[in-house]
Design a protein around this motif. Structure first.
Motif, mmCIF file in Angstrom:
data_model
loop_
_atom_site.group_PDB
_atom_site.id
_atom_site.type_symbol
_atom_site.label_atom_id
_atom_site.label_comp_id
_atom_site.label_asym_id
_atom_site.label_seq_id
_atom_site.Cartn_x
_atom_site.Cartn_y
_atom_site.Cartn_z
ATOM 1 N N VAL A 18 24.442 64.952 15.231
ATOM 2 C CA VAL A 18 25.527 64.160 14.662
ATOM 3 C C VAL A 18 26.851 64.475 15.366
ATOM 4 N N CYS A 19 27.511 63.455 15.869
ATOM 5 C CA CYS A 19 28.832 63.607 16.479
ATOM 6 C C CYS A 19 29.503 62.245 16.488
ATOM 7 N N GLN A 20 30.763 62.205 16.059
ATOM 8 C CA GLN A 20 31.538 60.961 16.123
ATOM 9 C C GLN A 20 32.940 61.256 16.649
ATOM 10 N N SER A 21 33.046 62.276 17.473
ATOM 11 C CA SER A 21 34.360 62.710 17.959
ATOM 12 C C SER A 21 35.092 61.609 18.716
ATOM 13 N N CYS A 22 34.366 60.864 19.552
ATOM 14 C CA CYS A 22 35.030 59.838 20.354
ATOM 15 C C CYS A 22 35.589 58.730 19.471
ATOM 16 N N GLY A 23 34.808 58.354 18.454
ATOM 17 C CA GLY A 23 35.279 57.315 17.542
ATOM 18 C C GLY A 23 36.513 57.759 16.777
ATOM 19 N N ASP A 24 36.531 59.020 16.375
ATOM 20 C CA ASP A 24 37.696 59.547 15.664
ATOM 21 C C ASP A 24 38.929 59.589 16.575
ATOM 22 N N ALA A 25 38.712 59.861 17.859
ATOM 23 C CA ALA A 25 39.837 60.014 18.791
ATOM 24 C C ALA A 25 40.401 58.683 19.272
ATOM 25 N N CYS A 26 39.611 57.654 19.244
ATOM 26 C CA CYS A 26 40.041 56.387 19.854
ATOM 27 C C CYS A 26 41.157 55.707 19.057
ATOM 28 N N PRO A 27 42.332 55.531 19.654
ATOM 29 C CA PRO A 27 43.448 54.918 18.927
ATOM 30 C C PRO A 27 43.303 53.411 18.761
ATOM 31 N N GLU A 28 42.368 52.827 19.472
ATOM 32 C CA GLU A 28 42.203 51.373 19.435
ATOM 33 C C GLU A 28 41.028 50.934 18.563
ATOM 34 N N GLY A 29 40.308 51.872 17.978
ATOM 35 C CA GLY A 29 39.124 51.509 17.197
ATOM 36 C C GLY A 29 38.070 50.830 18.040
ATOM 37 N N ALA A 30 37.974 51.262 19.301
ATOM 38 C CA ALA A 30 37.060 50.581 20.233
ATOM 39 C C ALA A 30 35.654 51.178 20.217
ATOM 40 N N ILE A 31 35.493 52.323 19.549
ATOM 41 C CA ILE A 31 34.154 52.922 19.482
ATOM 42 C C ILE A 31 33.708 52.940 18.028
ATOM 43 N N ARG A 32 32.690 52.159 17.748
ATOM 44 C CA ARG A 32 32.109 52.115 16.407
ATOM 45 C C ARG A 32 30.752 52.804 16.442
ATOM 46 N N PHE A 33 30.279 53.204 15.272
ATOM 47 C CA PHE A 33 28.982 53.869 15.209
ATOM 48 C C PHE A 33 27.984 53.019 14.441
ATOM 49 N N ARG A 34 26.870 52.752 15.102
ATOM 50 C CA ARG A 34 25.821 51.924 14.530
ATOM 51 C C ARG A 34 24.764 52.820 13.892
ATOM 52 N N PRO A 35 24.549 52.680 12.563
ATOM 53 C CA PRO A 35 23.518 53.486 11.911
ATOM 54 C C PRO A 35 22.143 53.157 12.492
ATOM 55 N N ARG A 36 21.283 54.125 12.489
ATOM 56 C CA ARG A 36 19.905 53.882 12.928
ATOM 57 C C ARG A 36 18.967 54.747 12.111
ATOM 58 N N LEU A 37 17.727 54.296 11.978
ATOM 59 C CA LEU A 37 16.726 55.053 11.250
ATOM 60 C C LEU A 37 16.260 56.234 12.090
ATOM 61 N N GLY A 38 16.102 57.368 11.471
ATOM 62 C CA GLY A 38 15.509 58.507 12.153
ATOM 63 C C GLY A 38 16.434 59.287 13.054
ATOM 64 N N GLY A 39 17.726 59.043 12.971
ATOM 65 C CA GLY A 39 18.644 59.796 13.834
ATOM 66 C C GLY A 39 20.077 59.475 13.496
ATOM 67 N N PRO A 40 21.015 60.233 14.070
ATOM 68 C CA PRO A 40 22.431 59.973 13.794
ATOM 69 C C PRO A 40 22.880 58.645 14.362
ATOM 70 N N ALA A 41 23.950 58.100 13.779
ATOM 71 C CA ALA A 41 24.498 56.828 14.254
ATOM 72 C C ALA A 41 24.914 56.947 15.717
ATOM 73 N N LEU A 42 24.743 55.841 16.433
ATOM 74 C CA LEU A 42 25.027 55.832 17.869
ATOM 75 C C LEU A 42 26.366 55.159 18.162
ATOM 76 N N PRO A 43 27.126 55.702 19.134
ATOM 77 C CA PRO A 43 28.395 55.070 19.489
ATOM 78 C C PRO A 43 28.169 53.768 20.240
ATOM 79 N N SER A 44 29.046 52.812 19.963
ATOM 80 C CA SER A 44 28.979 51.512 20.634
ATOM 81 C C SER A 44 30.400 51.111 21.018
ATOM 82 N N LEU A 45 30.584 50.797 22.285
ATOM 83 C CA LEU A 45 31.924 50.497 22.792
ATOM 84 C C LEU A 45 32.226 49.008 22.730
ATOM 85 N N ASP A 46 33.391 48.673 22.177
ATOM 86 C CA ASP A 46 33.903 47.305 22.243
ATOM 87 C C ASP A 46 34.893 47.255 23.410
ATOM 88 N N ALA A 47 34.419 46.832 24.563
ATOM 89 C CA ALA A 47 35.222 46.886 25.792
ATOM 90 C C ALA A 47 36.498 46.060 25.683
#
Ligand code: SF4
Ligand code: SF4
Ligand code: SF4
Length: 169
Positions: A110-139
């Motif tokens: 589990v890690c969401q450091s990049c999403g927390d740091a992003c001032p533009e809200g460009a990194i969201r985390f997509r939940p998934r079964l069987g593991g921690p949420a994955l980062p997804s970039l909105d370019a």
């Protein structure tokens, strides 16, 4: 602003400098062609940066190091430069963020450091079964500030060179 492409081979021969590295992140509001044509390697932009992210790279070409800090777009590097290298009419960085396989979340931690740091809200985390949420970039929201790069504990995020740099030059 000059738009012609300089003769990098002849300029390099005259100055004794190789061309700027294509894979480096150039200072904000600069592009490869502008740097190659006008930068003297004086280091004024390096001294001016309060974030200490402008470094002297190989060949005395300034480049950005996002490993410890992000760009705040304060503009002090551009103000300090005595040559026509910076063009504030350009987007600051044409680069795009890329999140690699080294990402802790990809590897099941589990890690969401990049999403927390992003001032533009460009990194969201997509939940998934069987593991921690994955980062997804909105370019479209990303301004290439580098906050996620310097924050990532896995060194999983890189600033990739633009695909068509000439379009921004
Ligand atoms: S805009 Fe400010 S923080 Fe960004 S590279 Fe230039 S001087 Fe450093
Ligand atoms: S900060 Fe790095 S390791 Fe953590 S989720 Fe983001 S990319 Fe993955
Ligand atoms: S470079 Fe900046 S704006 Fe882009 S995803 Fe990273 S933190 Fe967010």
């Amino acid at each position: 602003m000059a738009t012609e492409t300089p003769d990098l081979g002849r300029r390099g021969f005259l100055t004794g400098r190789l061309a700027p590295p294509r894979d480096a992140v150039q200072p904000p509001w600069t592009r490869f062609e502008k740097l190659a044509a006008a930068c003297t390697g004086c280091g004024a932009c390096i001294d001016a940066c309060p974030q200490a992210i402008v470094r002297m790279g190989p060949g005395r070409w300034p480049q950005i190091d996002f490993s410890r800090n992000e760009c705040t777009f304060c503009g002090k590097c551009a103000e300090a430069c005595p040559e026509p290298v910076f063009d504030r009419a350009l987007p600051a960085f044409p680069h795009v963020v890329s999140i690699g396989e080294a990402c802790f979340a990809v590897r099941g931690v589990v890690c969401q450091s990049c999403g927390d740091a992003c001032p533009e809200g460009a990194i969201r985390f997509r939940p998934r079964l069987g593991g921690p949420a994955l980062p997804s970039l909105d370019a479209d929201r990303c301004n290439s500030c580098g906050a996620c790069v310097s924050t990532c504990p896995a060194d999983a995020i890189v600033m990739a060179a633009p695909l068509v740099e000439a379009a921004h030059a």
